[in-house]
Design an enzyme around this catalytic site. Sequence first.
Site, PDB file in Angstrom:
ATOM      1  N   LYS A   1       2.272   9.885   8.381  1.00  0.00           N
ATOM      2  CA  LYS A   1       1.515   9.431   9.550  1.00  0.00           C
ATOM      3  C   LYS A   1       1.959  10.028  10.884  1.00  0.00           C
ATOM      4  CE  LYS A   1      -1.155   5.733   7.737  1.00  0.00           C
ATOM      5  NZ  LYS A   1      -0.773   4.971   6.562  1.00  0.00           N
TER       6      LYS A   1
ATOM      7  N   PHE B   1       0.854  -1.191   0.000  1.00  0.00           N
ATOM      8  CA  PHE B   1       0.000   0.000   0.000  1.00  0.00           C
ATOM      9  C   PHE B   1       0.885   1.235   0.000  1.00  0.00           C
ATOM     10  CE2 PHE B   1      -2.370   3.501   1.855  1.00  0.00           C
ATOM     11  CZ  PHE B   1      -3.483   3.517   1.033  1.00  0.00           C
TER      12      PHE B   1
ATOM     13  N   ASP C   1       9.194   2.736   1.937  1.00  0.00           N
ATOM     14  CA  ASP C   1       7.988   3.428   2.396  1.00  0.00           C
ATOM     15  C   ASP C   1       7.851   3.147   3.895  1.00  0.00           C
ATOM     16  OD1 ASP C   1       5.451   4.201   3.137  1.00  0.00           O
ATOM     17  OD2 ASP C   1       4.484   3.502   1.304  1.00  0.00           O
TER      18      ASP C   1
END
Length: 387
Positions: A239, A123, A210
């Site tokens: 995040k 993702f 990532d």
Amino acid sequence: MPTYGRLPITFERGEGAWLFDQNNNRYLDALSGIAVCSLGHAHPAVHQAICKQSEKLLHTSNLYGIAVQEQLADRLTEKSGMDNVFFCNSGAEANEAAIKLARKYGHQQGIENPAIIVMEKSFHGRTLATLSATGNAKIQQGFAPLVEGFVRVPYNDINAIKQAVEQHNNVVAVLVEPIQGEGGVNIPAADYLNQIRSLCDKHNLLMMLDEIQTGMGRTGKFLAFQHNDILPDVCTLAKALGNGVPIGACLARGKAATVLTAGNHGSTFGGNPLACSAALAVLATLDAENLIEQAAQKGDAISAALKERLLGNAHVVDIRHKGMMIGIELDRPCTELVQAALQNNLLINVTAEKTIRLLPPFIINDQQMTQLVETLSTLIIKVKDSR
Ligand SMILES: *Cc1c(COP(=O)(O)O)cnc(C)c1O
């Protein structure tokens, strides 16, 4: 737009690992807004930093020097071993920067049609390029034509990457999550990242990690690659970087650090004083309160307690974790557990249909950890027995 299937609850305020709804009912947050609020809700250091900054300046422009942005870049490069930072406002944007960087790196080497190796079940975000990089057909469904230039291989399979590099003469980079979050808390072999590093060195590829979910201490190190004693060429963060204030970052090192130059990329809001002041407070607090070590210890403790309660259960396939990234895989779809937990004042998540995902805030206390383990294991045992 109805882009989210929302749960029937609205929170009004938070305090540490607690969230309170509009009727002042208290919920234990074991998800942290999907790995965002690692310091818990309403942390005084973040609160004070953004209050103080807002008295002075919220925004100028990247056309001018921004002192807090430079301080944040210094702290991030110091803690990561990377050289340069591009700031943006989200994870998808950070990965967009990485993808553009990889393409330009390819063009610099005379590769006209550069390709990036990406993983199944990965993702990377919801923008067109990042959803094209994402290894999930549901996320791509309805949005063709996708962005080209991605070669997909299975996760945790170094030979698959080797073969892809040999089969395609235009590969310029490998983009991979150190642990797949949305894909089901998939933890690869301990030396997977080391092997990717060697392969990228051998073929002159950019190793791009990532770390949007795994970074900022979540796995018990500041960045997950620090478990492997390697450095990637590119690393993306978002995040937890602002503990709820939107900010993303694309870090690059060595030959990758100066690929993007003036006019190549930009962001109006990226790295603005407000967001950077929040991120600086997050970094300072992680150190001051020793929170990354706590993430490692508490993650081990929660995982051990869950194993003690659940490993005999016939429906529990696996319990895996690294730091405060915890997955409990069941032998069947279990999304209904999210609602059941909510009814028991506990916030959890289920990802990849069968894996209960816990991403608790690092400041969770012993009592809250016990409540989390007891409530959740009771639910898992009960739901399964009632079938
Ligand atoms: C959440 C996430 C993203 C996307 O971040 P957004 O801020 O939602 O754009 C990208 N990669 C990973 C690994 C993530 O967990």
